[in-house]
Scaffold this motif. Structure first.
Motif, short mmCIF file in Angstrom:
data_model
loop_
_atom_site.label_atom_id
_atom_site.label_comp_id
_atom_site.label_asym_id
_atom_site.label_seq_id
_atom_site.Cartn_x
_atom_site.Cartn_y
_atom_site.Cartn_z
N PHE A 113 0.90 -1.17 -0.16
CA PHE A 113 0.03 0.01 0.02
C PHE A 113 1.03 1.16 -0.07
CE2 PHE A 113 -3.66 2.08 2.73
CZ PHE A 113 -4.10 2.94 1.66
N ASP A 114 0.79 1.94 -1.20
CA ASP A 114 1.80 2.93 -1.12
C ASP A 114 1.32 4.35 -0.47
OD1 ASP A 114 3.99 4.54 -1.99
OD2 ASP A 114 3.08 5.09 -4.24
N ILE A 115 1.63 4.22 0.88
CA ILE A 115 1.21 5.47 1.57
C ILE A 115 2.56 5.69 2.32
CG2 ILE A 115 -1.35 5.25 1.56
CD1 ILE A 115 -0.78 3.65 4.42
N PRO A 116 2.65 6.79 3.06
CA PRO A 116 3.55 7.16 4.03
C PRO A 116 3.47 6.35 5.29
CG PRO A 116 2.34 9.36 3.34
CD PRO A 116 1.80 7.99 2.80
N THR A 117 4.51 6.15 5.98
CA THR A 117 4.60 5.38 7.30
C THR A 117 3.39 6.26 7.94
OG1 THR A 117 6.63 4.93 6.86
CG2 THR A 117 5.83 4.63 9.15
N PRO A 118 2.40 5.31 8.74
CA PRO A 118 1.49 6.03 9.34
C PRO A 118 1.93 6.46 10.70
CG PRO A 118 0.67 3.81 8.61
CD PRO A 118 2.02 3.92 8.32
N ASP A 119 1.39 7.81 11.36
CA ASP A 119 1.64 8.08 12.61
C ASP A 119 1.23 6.93 13.74
OD1 ASP A 119 2.55 10.42 11.65
OD2 ASP A 119 0.56 11.29 12.12
N ASP A 120 0.18 6.31 13.27
CA ASP A 120 -0.44 5.15 13.92
C ASP A 120 -0.66 4.07 13.29
OD1 ASP A 120 0.10 5.99 16.68
OD2 ASP A 120 -1.66 7.24 16.53
N LEU A 121 -0.44 2.87 13.28
CA LEU A 121 -0.92 1.62 12.59
C LEU A 121 -2.03 0.88 13.47
CD1 LEU A 121 -1.15 -0.21 10.12
CD2 LEU A 121 1.03 -1.20 10.97
N ILE A 122 -3.11 0.94 13.16
CA ILE A 122 -4.17 0.45 14.28
C ILE A 122 -4.68 -0.87 13.84
CG2 ILE A 122 -6.39 1.09 15.25
CD1 ILE A 122 -5.78 4.15 14.62
N PHE A 123 -4.76 -0.98 12.53
CA PHE A 123 -5.59 -2.29 12.22
C PHE A 123 -4.68 -3.04 10.94
CE2 PHE A 123 -9.32 -0.13 13.58
CZ PHE A 123 -9.87 -0.99 14.53
N ILE A 124 -4.59 -4.19 11.01
CA ILE A 124 -4.00 -5.02 10.01
C ILE A 124 -4.84 -6.29 9.42
CG2 ILE A 124 -2.02 -6.58 9.08
CD1 ILE A 124 -0.30 -5.05 10.70
N SER A 125 -5.41 -6.24 8.09
CA SER A 125 -6.23 -7.03 7.65
C SER A 125 -5.61 -8.30 7.08
CB SER A 125 -7.36 -6.54 6.50
OG SER A 125 -8.00 -5.57 7.14
N TRP A 126 -6.29 -9.51 7.13
CA TRP A 126 -5.76 -10.71 6.55
C TRP A 126 -6.86 -11.36 5.73
CZ3 TRP A 126 -7.94 -15.35 6.95
CH2 TRP A 126 -7.19 -16.51 6.49
N TYR A 127 -6.44 -11.87 4.35
CA TYR A 127 -7.18 -12.54 3.48
C TYR A 127 -6.73 -13.96 3.26
CZ TYR A 127 -9.07 -7.89 2.73
OH TYR A 127 -9.86 -6.68 3.05
N PRO A 128 -7.78 -14.90 2.91
CA PRO A 128 -7.22 -16.24 2.57
C PRO A 128 -6.15 -16.46 1.46
CG PRO A 128 -9.63 -16.02 2.95
CD PRO A 128 -9.21 -14.62 2.96
N GLY A 129 -6.26 -15.67 0.68
CA GLY A 129 -5.26 -15.79 -0.41
C GLY A 129 -3.91 -15.48 0.11
N GLY A 130 -3.65 -15.19 1.38
CA GLY A 130 -2.32 -14.84 1.74
C GLY A 130 -1.80 -13.36 2.15
N GLU A 131 -2.95 -12.46 1.58
CA GLU A 131 -2.43 -11.10 1.67
C GLU A 131 -2.70 -10.45 2.98
OE1 GLU A 131 -3.59 -12.46 -2.53
OE2 GLU A 131 -4.47 -12.26 -0.57
#
Length: 245
Positions: free
Chosen positions: A156-174
């Motif tokens: 995900f081409d974004i600047p490093t977040p000030d706070d990373l609150i959630f990370i999502s997971w998908y069955p395809g491995g992403e």
């Protein structure tokens, strides 16, 4: 009372029966409906209204703006984008949802392409809380389960977040950084990934709770906006010849 404006393109719901079935009154109206359960004053605005519904008067009376867009990012006027941008710098909060990551306003605030991997395959999504102390996760457990959601994946081409609150997971491995906060000027920004138009993510009570919490977190402070440009000295300055300026 916190004043919230929910902005939506409102295009899919008019042309796509699958979307209309899930959000018959529009995504913006579903979001506004659950926000009204709180002590918020809520209005909506859409792309095809004059000035996209984001007049100077509306923005002056908006504490937090929620943004959902997908197929018509380029139809948003650069003048309105600049208007919203300045409001964020001066303290207005901004909550960007799902495909709003490619909106002109989010890309302008991030300064990057904001691109990512995606796949629409009705896949299960597990949204993991990775910053349990953050106010945005109040009332949320270790993860949120969504039966169906569009896959968004790294990078995900974004600047490093000030706070990373959630990370999502998908069955395809992403995996995907699905909940991120930023500060720009006096304003606060929260990006939250769930919300594909053909899935009922905005009916999920935990997703609703996160968005409500995000609105509260993004609300403006009373901090003064800095003065920029030419600045007179606060103290007397003596030049090399000994003359006071």
């Amino acid at each position: 009372m916190l004043q919230v404006t929910v902005w939506n393109e409102f295009r899919h719901e008019k042309t796509d029966e699958a979307v209309k079935k899930v959000y018959p009154e529009g995504i913006h109206q579903q979001i506004a409906q659950f926000l009204k359960e709180e002590d918020f004053s809520v209005r909506t605005a859409t792309l095809d209204e004059p000035e996209h519904g984001l007049t100077e008067e509306v923005l002056t009376n908006t504490d937090v703006l929620i943004w959902w867009g997908h197929v018509a990012h380029q139809e948003v006027s650069d003048e309105i984008v600049q208007r919203v941008y300045q409001c964020v710098l001066e303290g207005m909060g901004l909550v960007v949802l799902h495909s709003g990551h490619m909106s002109k306003i989010f890309m302008k605030l991030m300064g990057t392409s904001c691109d990512l991997k995606w796949r629409e395959a009705q896949e299960h999504c597990r949204i993991w809380t990775v910053m349990p102390s953050h106010p945005i996760v109040e009332g949320i457990g270790e993860y949120i389960e969504l039966e169906k959601e569009e896959m968004y994946g790294e990078h995900f081409d974004i600047p490093t977040p000030d706070d990373l609150i959630f990370i999502s997971w998908y069955p395809g491995g992403e995996v995907f950084r699905s909940g991120c906060t930023y500060h720009r000027g006096n304003g606060k920004i929260f990006y939250f990934q769930p919300g594909h138009e053909t899935y009922p993510s905005y009916y999920n009570k935990e997703v609703q709770k996160v968005i409500k919490n995000g609105v509260r977190w993004c609300q403006p402070t009373q901090n003064a906006y800095p003065n920029y440009g030419h600045h007179d000295p606060l103290e007397s300055i003596t030049n090399k010849k000994g003359t006071e300026q």
